[in-house]
Enzyme design. Structure first.
Site, PDB file in Angstrom:
ATOM      1  N   ALA A 115       0.819  -1.223   0.000  1.00  8.97           N
ATOM      2  CA  ALA A 115       0.000   0.000   0.000  1.00  8.97           C
ATOM      3  C   ALA A 115       0.850   1.269   0.000  1.00  8.97           C
ATOM      4  CB  ALA A 115      -0.913   0.007   1.231  1.00  8.97           C
ATOM      5  N   TYR A 238       3.817   2.605  24.620  1.00  9.58           N
ATOM      6  CA  TYR A 238       2.887   2.888  23.528  1.00  9.58           C
ATOM      7  C   TYR A 238       2.690   4.395  23.339  1.00  9.58           C
ATOM      8  CZ  TYR A 238      -0.361   1.964  19.865  1.00  9.58           C
ATOM      9  OH  TYR A 238      -0.936   1.932  18.621  1.00  9.58           O
ATOM     10  N   LYS A 247       1.730   7.819  15.887  1.00 12.60           N
ATOM     11  CA  LYS A 247       0.277   8.046  15.971  1.00 12.60           C
ATOM     12  C   LYS A 247      -0.041   9.544  16.123  1.00 12.60           C
ATOM     13  CE  LYS A 247      -1.166   3.772  15.590  1.00 12.60           C
ATOM     14  NZ  LYS A 247      -1.874   3.345  14.380  1.00 12.60           N
TER      15      LYS A 247
HETATM   16  P1  NAD Z   1      -3.211  -6.325  11.805  1.00 12.55           P
HETATM   17  O1  NAD Z   1      -1.808  -6.776  11.867  1.00 12.55           O
HETATM   18  O2  NAD Z   1      -4.287  -7.310  12.168  1.00 12.55           O
HETATM   19  O3  NAD Z   1      -3.570  -5.789  10.303  1.00 12.55           O
HETATM   20  C1  NAD Z   1      -2.666  -5.080   9.533  1.00 12.55           C
HETATM   21  C2  NAD Z   1      -3.168  -4.966   8.097  1.00 12.55           C
HETATM   22  O4  NAD Z   1      -2.210  -4.177   7.351  1.00 12.55           O
HETATM   23  C3  NAD Z   1      -3.304  -6.293   7.345  1.00 12.55           C
HETATM   24  O5  NAD Z   1      -4.435  -6.238   6.492  1.00 12.55           O
HETATM   25  C4  NAD Z   1      -2.031  -6.341   6.486  1.00 12.55           C
HETATM   26  O6  NAD Z   1      -2.143  -7.129   5.305  1.00 12.55           O
HETATM   27  C5  NAD Z   1      -1.900  -4.872   6.146  1.00 12.55           C
HETATM   28  N1  NAD Z   1      -0.547  -4.491   5.708  1.00 12.55           N
HETATM   29  C6  NAD Z   1       0.608  -4.547   6.405  1.00 12.55           C
HETATM   30  N2  NAD Z   1       1.624  -4.060   5.646  1.00 12.55           N
HETATM   31  C7  NAD Z   1       1.083  -3.684   4.459  1.00 12.55           C
HETATM   32  C8  NAD Z   1       1.602  -3.108   3.268  1.00 12.55           C
HETATM   33  N3  NAD Z   1       2.883  -2.759   3.139  1.00 12.55           N
HETATM   34  N4  NAD Z   1       0.745  -2.874   2.237  1.00 12.55           N
HETATM   35  C9  NAD Z   1      -0.572  -3.215   2.324  1.00 12.55           C
HETATM   36  N5  NAD Z   1      -1.116  -3.737   3.443  1.00 12.55           N
HETATM   37  C10 NAD Z   1      -0.301  -3.967   4.485  1.00 12.55           C
HETATM   38  O7  NAD Z   1      -3.294  -5.000  12.669  1.00 12.55           O
HETATM   39  P2  NAD Z   1      -4.397  -4.343  13.641  1.00 12.55           P
HETATM   40  O8  NAD Z   1      -4.033  -4.652  15.041  1.00 12.55           O
HETATM   41  O9  NAD Z   1      -5.778  -4.606  13.159  1.00 12.55           O
HETATM   42  O10 NAD Z   1      -4.041  -2.811  13.457  1.00 12.55           O
HETATM   43  C11 NAD Z   1      -4.701  -1.976  12.523  1.00 12.55           C
HETATM   44  C12 NAD Z   1      -4.671  -0.544  13.032  1.00 12.55           C
HETATM   45  O11 NAD Z   1      -5.389  -0.495  14.283  1.00 12.55           O
HETATM   46  C13 NAD Z   1      -3.257  -0.026  13.328  1.00 12.55           C
HETATM   47  O12 NAD Z   1      -3.206   1.332  12.988  1.00 12.55           O
HETATM   48  C14 NAD Z   1      -3.154  -0.190  14.846  1.00 12.55           C
HETATM   49  O13 NAD Z   1      -2.227   0.712  15.418  1.00 12.55           O
HETATM   50  C15 NAD Z   1      -4.578   0.142  15.261  1.00 12.55           C
HETATM   51  N6  NAD Z   1      -4.971  -0.351  16.612  1.00 12.55           N
HETATM   52  C16 NAD Z   1      -4.733  -1.633  17.000  1.00 12.55           C
HETATM   53  C17 NAD Z   1      -5.080  -2.034  18.288  1.00 12.55           C
HETATM   54  C18 NAD Z   1      -4.845  -3.441  18.777  1.00 12.55           C
HETATM   55  O14 NAD Z   1      -4.920  -3.675  19.996  1.00 12.55           O
HETATM   56  N7  NAD Z   1      -4.591  -4.384  17.899  1.00 12.55           N
HETATM   57  C19 NAD Z   1      -5.703  -1.128  19.161  1.00 12.55           C
HETATM   58  C20 NAD Z   1      -5.979   0.171  18.708  1.00 12.55           C
HETATM   59  C21 NAD Z   1      -5.592   0.541  17.430  1.00 12.55           C
END
Ligand code: NAD
Length: 399
Positions: A115, A238, A247
């Site tokens: 992406a 964090y 962030k």
């Molecule tokens: P995840 O690892 O489950 O998902 C990451 C996604 O990014 C996947 O679809 C992956 O294929 C995609 N991805 C990674 N590198 C890529 C690239 N170079 N090109 C295209 N796609 C790519 O992560 P998540 O935990 O769902 O996190 C998603 C967002 O939510 C992040 O911004 C994270 O900081 C935020 N978040 C997560 C949590 C938590 O506890 N997991 C809490 C609050 C916020």
């Protein structure tokens, strides 16, 4: 055809394979949750989800397509199955998502590519133009450890470190249930800058600029990017650490986009503060899996526990789906972490955190639940799946 009996290959916080049928069953469950929460008159539209194959991004895509009749373009980076290697979980999740979207009569376009690259953006613009129409909702849910800059070609690697001084914290080894202390040295300025380059707002800004230039933003378009605040005990690693710096940069870009979109499209952009959950990304952050284990116990006891899909249903229904009225807090943040950060929840977690050791961790919280949820991310330990039977690993994502 490649039929195989598949068992999980887990090392620490990494699982190197995935179970196609388990992933499909987990996606079907999420589809059921989104369907049950459908509003009376979904308004449809088009959603672009960047990071759409696992975790919060997958939940967003399902909530948009199944809950709100939106056509979706999902961008993600997953490994396809090949030979004796299974695909990654996000690959099989997407195969199952396409199935569900087809059944629901929704268009779904998926691009499995980096992406961060301009070539991927161009491909996305082309597919939006030809197959979907202007974007009503853009969800930015990327979580990546690395980025190649699209102009300079420079590679950046993010780090998960405190800023300013070393931080000693308890942490959990999921493999052997050991609780021990780790000391994390503070990040150098170079490491902070690299983390901002990977996980900051620059890439979202580039997506939005490209969509605006191509005139592919619908009137009233809404944009969201995901972030996390969490409790004080995780702040050094964090909120106040390298990832927190990135962030903050996302938030700065989102605020700029909001000001622009209000004028140009009558739209808006918001950061959504999501709750801490077990995902591939969060499992890698020191202290977080232990905190989440204790949190799940308390939230389960109080009947407050939510998975990403429940939160994404709330996000769309209560804030961001076409027709919904966003209700951010006074800092312009959408708060899905309200249940996690409730004072009674945090007081109980903090007490357990002070006490927890290798000896008592299993009596304080249900570690098996956390381990099961981790395995489920990869399609293992999913109810109703017969893991003794061979499964077809070679399923394609429709192109
Ligand atoms: P995840 O690892 O489950 O998902 C990451 C996604 O990014 C996947 O679809 C992956 O294929 C995609 N991805 C990674 N590198 C890529 C690239 N170079 N090109 C295209 N796609 C790519 O992560 P998540 O935990 O769902 O996190 C998603 C967002 O939510 C992040 O911004 C994270 O900081 C935020 N978040 C997560 C949590 C938590 O506890 N997991 C809490 C609050 C916020």
């Amino acid at each position: 055809m490649a039929m195989e009996v598949i068992s999980p290959r887990i090392r620490g916080f990494v699982c190197t394979n995935a179970h196609p049928e388990g992933c499909a069953a987990a996606v079907r469950r999420q589809v059921g949750i989104a369907r049950a929460a459908r509003p009376a008159a979904p308004r449809g539209g088009t959603a672009l989800v960047i990071g759409a194959s696992t975790g919060y991004g997958l939940g967003s895509r399902i909530a948009a397509a199944i809950g709100h009749d939106m056509d979706t373009l999902g961008v993600f980076l997953e490994r396809s199955p090949s030979g004796s290697k299974t695909g990654t979980a996000g690959w099989y999740n997407t195969v199952a998502f396409h199935d569900a979207a087809d059944h629901a009569g929704r268009k779904a376009v998926s691009i499995n590519a980096d992406a961060f690259s301009n070539a991927t953006r161009e491909r996305a613009l082309d597919r939006i133009r030809r197959e979907l129409g202007p974007i009503d909702l853009l969800v930015y849910s990327l979580a990546s450890p690395v980025r190649t800059h699209p102009e300079t070609g420079q590679s950046f690697r993010s780090s998960l470190k405190p800023i300013g001084r070393a931080y000693t914290t308890k942490t959990l080894e999921l493999e052997d249930s050991r609780v021990h202390e780790v000391t994390l040295e503070p990040a150098t300025q170079e490491e902070i800058d690299a983390t901002v380059a990977v996980m900051g707002g620059d890439d979202l800004r580039r997506w939005m600029d490209a969509l605006a230039r191509a005139d592919l933003l619908a009137p009233g378009v809404r944009v969201t990017a995901y972030s996390y605040i969490g409790p004080q005990l995780t702040w050094p690693i964090y909120r106040d650490g390298t990832i927190g710096a990135a962030k903050n940069d996302v938030r700065r870009v989102v605020d700029e986009l909001d000001a622009q979109l209000r004028k140009s499209h009558g739209g808006g952009a918001w950061v959504s503060m999501n709750a801490g959950v077990v995902t591939q990304a969060s499992s890698a952050i020191p202290a977080v899996p232990l905190y989440i284990s204790l949190l799940y116990q308390v939230m389960g006891d109080l009947g407050l526990k939510e998975e990403p899909i429940h939160q994404m249903v709330r996000l769309l229904n209560d804030h961001l789906a076409p027709g919904a009225i966003p209700a951010p807090d006074s800092d312009r943040l959408i708060r899905l972490d309200d249940r996690e950060l409730r004072a009674d929840v945090q007081a109980r977690v903090a007490g357990m955190w002070r006490e927890v050791t290798t000896e008592n961790v299993r009596s304080l919280c249900d570690l098996d639940l956390v381990k099961r949820e981790f395995q489920q991310l990869f399609g293992f330990a999913v109810e109703g799946v017969d893991y003794s039977k061979p499964a077809e690993t070679e399923s394609p994502i429709p192109v």
